[in-house]
Motif scaffolding. Structure first.
Motif, PDB file in Angstrom:
ATOM      1  N   MET A  69      34.976  43.526  13.658  1.00 52.03           N
ATOM      2  CA  MET A  69      33.695  44.164  13.478  1.00 52.03           C
ATOM      3  C   MET A  69      33.528  44.497  12.141  1.00 52.03           C
ATOM      4  O   MET A  69      34.222  45.249  11.357  1.00 52.03           O
ATOM      5  N   SER A  70      32.372  43.946  11.323  1.00 55.49           N
ATOM      6  CA  SER A  70      31.969  44.235  10.017  1.00 55.49           C
ATOM      7  C   SER A  70      31.527  45.285   9.961  1.00 55.49           C
ATOM      8  O   SER A  70      31.128  46.081  10.699  1.00 55.49           O
ATOM      9  N   PRO A  71      31.513  45.958   8.583  1.00 57.98           N
ATOM     10  CA  PRO A  71      31.003  47.355   8.328  1.00 57.98           C
ATOM     11  C   PRO A  71      29.660  47.616   8.607  1.00 57.98           C
ATOM     12  O   PRO A  71      29.306  48.489   9.178  1.00 57.98           O
ATOM     13  N   ALA A  72      28.885  46.435   8.359  1.00 63.76           N
ATOM     14  CA  ALA A  72      27.453  46.728   8.771  1.00 63.76           C
ATOM     15  C   ALA A  72      27.231  46.709  10.134  1.00 63.76           C
ATOM     16  O   ALA A  72      26.238  47.315  10.590  1.00 63.76           O
ATOM     17  N   LYS A 108      32.687  69.121  12.249  1.00 62.58           N
ATOM     18  CA  LYS A 108      34.118  68.703  11.763  1.00 62.58           C
ATOM     19  C   LYS A 108      34.364  67.193  12.064  1.00 62.58           C
ATOM     20  O   LYS A 108      35.448  66.456  12.048  1.00 62.58           O
ATOM     21  N   ALA A 109      33.405  66.234  12.960  1.00 66.22           N
ATOM     22  CA  ALA A 109      33.453  64.855  13.265  1.00 66.22           C
ATOM     23  C   ALA A 109      32.270  64.442  13.412  1.00 66.22           C
ATOM     24  O   ALA A 109      31.249  64.898  14.088  1.00 66.22           O
ATOM     25  N   THR A 110      31.867  63.348  12.516  1.00 67.46           N
ATOM     26  CA  THR A 110      30.778  62.780  12.477  1.00 67.46           C
ATOM     27  C   THR A 110      30.806  61.658  13.628  1.00 67.46           C
ATOM     28  O   THR A 110      31.793  61.473  14.399  1.00 67.46           O
ATOM     29  N   ILE A 111      29.585  61.203  13.983  1.00 65.63           N
ATOM     30  CA  ILE A 111      29.428  59.889  14.752  1.00 65.63           C
ATOM     31  C   ILE A 111      30.356  58.672  14.482  1.00 65.63           C
ATOM     32  O   ILE A 111      31.141  58.214  15.317  1.00 65.63           O
ATOM     33  N   GLU A 112      30.565  58.478  13.167  1.00 62.45           N
ATOM     34  CA  GLU A 112      31.334  57.143  12.825  1.00 62.45           C
ATOM     35  C   GLU A 112      32.769  57.516  13.083  1.00 62.45           C
ATOM     36  O   GLU A 112      33.427  56.742  13.418  1.00 62.45           O
ATOM     37  N   GLU A 113      33.359  58.737  12.981  1.00 61.04           N
ATOM     38  CA  GLU A 113      34.602  59.081  13.342  1.00 61.04           C
ATOM     39  C   GLU A 113      34.860  59.059  14.895  1.00 61.04           C
ATOM     40  O   GLU A 113      36.091  58.449  15.220  1.00 61.04           O
ATOM     41  N   GLN A 114      33.906  59.343  15.567  1.00 61.99           N
ATOM     42  CA  GLN A 114      33.929  59.445  17.122  1.00 61.99           C
ATOM     43  C   GLN A 114      34.172  57.838  17.567  1.00 61.99           C
ATOM     44  O   GLN A 114      34.753  57.602  18.642  1.00 61.99           O
ATOM     45  N   VAL A 115      33.219  57.218  17.122  1.00 65.18           N
ATOM     46  CA  VAL A 115      33.216  55.837  17.501  1.00 65.18           C
ATOM     47  C   VAL A 115      34.323  54.897  16.985  1.00 65.18           C
ATOM     48  O   VAL A 115      35.081  54.166  17.793  1.00 65.18           O
ATOM     49  N   ALA A 116      34.785  55.203  15.759  1.00 63.82           N
ATOM     50  CA  ALA A 116      36.139  54.734  15.240  1.00 63.82           C
ATOM     51  C   ALA A 116      37.337  55.267  16.485  1.00 63.82           C
ATOM     52  O   ALA A 116      38.185  54.048  16.699  1.00 63.82           O
ATOM     53  N   LYS A 117      37.319  56.158  16.777  1.00 55.17           N
ATOM     54  CA  LYS A 117      38.537  56.585  17.784  1.00 55.17           C
ATOM     55  C   LYS A 117      38.287  56.034  19.031  1.00 55.17           C
ATOM     56  O   LYS A 117      39.284  55.399  19.685  1.00 55.17           O
ATOM     57  N   PHE A 118      37.172  55.760  19.633  1.00 54.65           N
ATOM     58  CA  PHE A 118      36.796  54.872  20.670  1.00 54.65           C
ATOM     59  C   PHE A 118      37.428  53.336  20.735  1.00 54.65           C
ATOM     60  O   PHE A 118      37.978  52.997  21.487  1.00 54.65           O
TER      61      PHE A 118
END
Length: 610
Positions: A1-4, A24-34
């Protein structure tokens, strides 16, 4: 998956309102963990160490992102109006309880779930039904997919391409049965790794992965991977063609050999056996006995069980019975039983009558069922033999599909649950997201002990300085108090939601109680009918016994002569006379006991005259 593509996905998930940024946790971090958990099949502990988060936080973020992705099902999974598509079923490993394992362990060695999916030829999923047990066949899941609320739609004049596991019907095009397709692909498939999540979570993960696949096929197509897959399929096709040529040569040689054998010898007929109702009953009794002995493990019969059943049936049934005969008959019985069990097992208002061997219900209940499922009309008058024994043997291991569902059905169910709540409780909110700070206990404002200008110093100025420190401390305490009060309000809302759920559960219990009362009334009627039938059967048996002629043995004749007091000189003559003449014997026993002596004297006198 590309950054865009990743950032665009995060924006779409943000728009759902299920996933939110925290302090303490952005949406980007939560999606990355998933994505890291789903893509690499890692444990929660590994992700918590890598991202420096607690296991509870990682689990909460994972489930929030999972639900947010499934909420996008209407946007990315839909059934287009094209010319044709393809359908297939695939098995995915799951982790279930030991008691439920037999329903999930089919042809595979491990427990799996059967996933039904339809896709278009632009490599996008158009329909996904997951949650069926691994023992369920593809044809049964297809039948369920065509009758669900979110059903598989086959437009008129269109068709789906399927494999040999599906039935050949209108709208479904299956391959010719005489040709083995894709054998090399099947032989190279593996069972996969054991999952770390429970079965319901794994069904949601599968749907989420299909949604992510369709999303990436629209915004971030990886042509290199597609080229690698095409090259691999072409190579498999070359290998498969050579394999098919060798198989055809072997088949031709077998046919020529068989033709020569038929010219020399008469072909022997197949070892077929016709089973009667008595033979089925003996087989089921033998299988039940072996199950009680413990010769059945996880719906599989041991070799000892088959040997014992074969030995028992050979002594009770004429004919040569083998282990293969028993397996074939068990397969036939399970197929016939499964159709009735799947239809009536989860229905209310129907009761099994062991006397008539039918399912009994009120007329309006039958009419409602036949209106919904027209094929059920045959069970209204068709008897089901040995249903109770078949249910005990095969009912527990029968796949039920209660946990199956599509992404749209799950989304609709979550929306109904949300409507019942007075206020949506955000799972992202936690004490860690609140900006609480430790009070600065070591903070001391530096002021000179003796001011240089004694005239400028006054008590009012000193009090004002102390008031500033007190105000700062009060603000900190107020911030903590507001945060605590906010959490208490959320807890109160959650308690109210639980109370509403309990209230709804009570209403449902009352409805279930009414249904149970109706079933009790039906059962009482059936008991009354059974008692009447038993009385009629007893009367008929009495009449049959009375009308049937009684057979009197020689010992009965000798005992009667002894009771009459006949002396030994005449007793033997009377005994021989009565044993030689059945009519006179029945006539003697037909009169009253006190008149038998006179009747015997008359018989002997009449015989002497002749």
């Amino acid at each position: 998956m590309s950054p865009a593509a990743f950032m665009k996905l995060c924006e779409k998930l943000r728009s759902t309102g299920i996933v939110k940024d925290s302090t303490k946790a952005t949406i980007e971090e939560q999606v990355a963990k998933f994505l890291h958990i789903v893509g690499h099949n890692v444990k929660n502990r590994t992700v918590s160490f890598f991202f420096h988060r607690s296991g509870e936080t990682v689990s909460r973020h994972f489930h929030n992102v999972l639900r947010a992705i499934i909420s996008l099902v209407d946007e990315f999974i839909f059934q287009p109006t094209g010319l044709h598509w393809a359908i297939d079923g695939t098995h995915s490993r799951v982790k279930v309880r030991r008691a439920d394992a037999p329903r999930f362990r089919g042809r595979k060695e491990c427990t799996t779930k059967n996933v039904f999916a339809a896709c278009s030829f632009d490599m996008k999923f158009t329909y996904v039904l997951t949650g069926w047990e691994g023992t369920a066949s593809d044809s049964r899941i297809l039948k369920d997919a065509l009758s669900r609320e979110d059903s598989l739609v086959i437009p008129e004049g269109k068709y789906y391409l399927g494999d040999a596991g599906f039935p050949l019907k209108a709208g479904i095009l299956t391959p010719y049965r005489g040709v083995p397709y894709h054998l090399k692909e099947y032989s190279t498939r593996g069972g996969g790794n054991e999952p770390y999540y429970s079965f319901p979570v794994m069904t949601d993960i599968f749907i989420a992965c299909c949604i992510l696949h369709n999303y990436l096929m629209g915004v971030d197509v990886d042509n290199q991977i597609i080229a690698e897959v095409d090259q691999e399929l072409q190579q498999r096709g070359i290998d498969r063609s050579s394999t098919n040529q060798r198989d055809e040569m072997k088949e031709d040689s077998k046919m020529m050999k068989g033709k020569n054998n038929r010219d020399d010898f008469n072909q022997q007929p197949k070892d077929m056996m016709r089973w009667s109702e008595e033979m089925d009953l003996a087989l089921l009794n033998a299988l039940t006995e072996e199950a009680h002995k413990g010769n059945r493990h996880d719906s599989s019969w041991t070799t000892e069980a088959y040997n014992n059943v074969v030995e028992l049936l050979r002594t009770t049934i004429e004919g040569h019975i083998t282990k293969q005969h028993i397996k074939n008959r068990m397969k036939t019985l399970k197929e016939n039983f499964g159709e009735a069990y799947d239809l009536f097992n989860s229905l209310s208002g129907f009761a099994w009558d062991p006397i008539t061997r039918k399912f009994e219900a009120e007329e309006e209940v039958w009419d409602a069922l036949i209106k919904e499922k027209p094929h059920a009309v045959k069970w209204k008058r068709m008897c089901i033999k040995n249903y109770d024994m078949l249910k005990d043997l095969f009912g527990v291991d029968r796949a039920k599909g209660k946990t199956s569902g599509t992404g749209k059905e799950k989304k609709k169910r979550w929306e109904k649950e949300k409507e019942k709540e007075k206020e949506f409780i955000d799972l992202n909110d936690n004490f860690e997201d609140i900006g609480m700070h430790e009070p600065e206990s070591n903070y001391v404002e530096e002021t000179p002990l003796f001011p240089s200008d004694f005239d400028a110093f006054s008590p009012s100025q000193s009090n004002q300085s102390n008031g500033t420190n007190a105000t700062r401390g009060a603000k900190r305490k107020a911030h903590v108090a507001e945060a605590t009060e906010s959490q208490y309000e959320k807890v109160s809302v959650g308690i109210d939601a639980i109370a509403e759920a309990v209230k709804d559960g009570n209403n449902l219990s009352e409805k279930l109680y009414q249904v149970v009362e109706r079933q009790v009334i039906v059962a009482e009627r059936q008991v009354t009918v059974a008692e009447r039938q038993m009385d009629i059967a007893e009367k008929e048996l009495t009449i049959i016994q009375q009308s049937r002629p009684r057979h009197y043995s020689e010992s009965d004749v000798w005992n009667v002569l002894t009771d009459l007091g006949i002396n030994n000189n005449c007793k033997m003559d009377c005994y021989r006379f009565l044993c030689a003449n059945d009519l006179k014997k029945r006539e003697l026993f037909g009169v009253l006991p006190e008149m038998r002596l006179q009747a015997l004297i008359d018989m002997m006198a009449e015989a002497n005259k002749k």
